[in-house]
Design a protein around this motif. Structure first.
Motif: not given
Length: 402
Positions: A67-72, A132-138, A141-144, A158-160
């Motif tokens: 249930f943590r912060l909507g991320l599961g 999500q953190g990157a989206q929050l602060v503007g 992000s690049a995720i491998f 990707a939805r973030f």
């Protein structure tokens, strides 16, 4: 397999940097950061009296990070926290004054973050938190992700707004590629594992995890006597064990690190007495724990405060998923992902073996604390292994409580 901690540093105090990272003041600061998150709420702590009676212990409590912060997963606490810390530090450097969390969305701070890109490798959960953190602060992000990460988990990241980069090979290959590309492009690597010369940021990620331990200590009726926590590179195990050792001192619980049999890098490091990289073999169903080399920071902590290391098989993890979905008596139903119940699988293996049970002093007075580290982060895979949709499990609990 079971191995008591025989490292020369066992029971020695944590290194000063680790004590500062995982101590009570740092955990309180993490909790302050969480108050600025719109969807922050403490995750549930479940009591399973029927299971405890079956296992011959006093109590079994499970902290449900699904249930943590909507991320599961618990990883929502680490990556995003580290990103926010790094953004505030960079804004302070560029603006020439200390920037506090309350100014995170100020125009001049957002102008700084717009030029920042954070990167990481992930099996799924950590990357979601960083994105999500990157989206929050503007920030960007690049995720491998390696070839074993499911398309559903990739889509969830990707939805973030993250740029998704596929890498052939294993998680460790994706870690190396993320570090290489980030160095070329001037991106900031926000990894949950550490290597020589790269320790501070993984330490911040681990620091983020201490918030759930603070919550649990407030929720538990009394401190636990035993804790079983699963490990991939070891970050969450080290955060939980290190914080409990610092917060509880001589009253700290017996701490057991649980590895998947097919990716037992911490167990093998404990056997060797030093961090070792193990060979990649058949993938484990415990996808979030499929790591073949421990984090150096995590190993440094666990070599001092873990009491034992053990491994569980894939079938043990799947059996726990099913047991939690279809509990006995009035125990609540819990949605645990493939890696979420590995700590409980370790407890069940331990109580079934008289030698391990005796070595850990597990008895009818034992108060056991477990963390369900993830919910159904891949619902299709969950249904395949459990035979029920995650929402059907959740609804069964609501009906039982009605």
């Amino acid at each position: 397999m079971f191995l008591p901690n025989q490292h020369p540093d066992y029971r020695k105090p944590l290194a000063p940097v680790d004590a500062e990272t995982l101590g009570v003041p740092a955990a309180e600061e993490v909790e302050r950061y969480l108050t600025y998150r719109d969807n922050h709420a403490p995750t549930p702590l479940h009591t399973l009296p029927v299971l405890a009676a079956e296992l011959g212990v006093n109590t079994v409590h499970i902290k449900d990070e699904g249930f943590r912060l909507g991320l599961g997963s618990f990883k929502a606490l680490g990556g995003s926290y580290a990103v926010i810390r790094l953004v505030l530090e960079e804004a302070s450097r560029q603006l020439g004054r200390a920037i506090d969390l309350a100014e995170l969305h100020a125009p001049e701070v957002r102008a700084v973050t717009a030029g920042m890109t954070v990167a990481c490798a992930t099996d799924g959960n950590h990357g979601r938190s960083v994105a999500q953190g990157a989206q929050l602060v503007g920030a960007r992000s690049a995720i491998f992700v390696h070839s074993g990460v499911s398309d559903e988990r990739v889509a969830a990241i990707a939805r973030f707004g993250a740029e998704m980069i596929r890498v052939e090979g294993t998680y460790d290959d994706s870690v190396a590629e993320a570090a290489r590309v980030a160095a070329e492009k001037g991106w900031i690597v926000v990894s949950d594992t550490s290597w020589p010369g790269y320790e501070r940021i993984p330490g911040l990620v681990m620091q983020g995890y201490t918030a759930m331990v603070r919550e649990a200590l407030r929720q538990l009726p009394s401190p636990p006597t035993h804790v079983f926590v699963q490990a991939g590179v070891g970050g969450v195990a080290a955060a939980v064990a290190g914080h409990l050792a610092l917060a509880l001192g001589d009253q700290r619980p017996v701490f057991v690190v649980v590895d998947p049999a097919r990716a037992a890098c911490l167990f093998e490091s404990a056997r060797a007495g030093r961090p070792v990289k193990i060979e990649h073999g058949e993938p484990t169903v415990m996808a979030m724990l499929e790591c073949y080399e421990p984090s150096l920071v995590a190993w440094r902590v666990l070599s001092r405060v873990a009491d034992a290391f053990m491994i569980v098989a894939d079938e043990d993890a799947v059996a726990v998923m099913n047991r939690l979905a279809r509990p006995a008596g009035r125990d609540p139903a819990i949605v645990a992902g493939e890696s979420g119940g590995a700590g409980l699988a370790g407890l069940m293996r331990a109580v079934a073996d008289p030698e391990i049970r005796a070595a850990l002093d597990l008895n009818e007075a034992s108060r056991v604390f477990i963390i369900n580290t993830e919910g159904a982060t891949d619902p299709e895979r969950y249904e395949e292994l459990v035979g029920m949709r995650p929402d059907a499990v959740t609804n069964s609990t609501r009906r039982a409580d009605a």
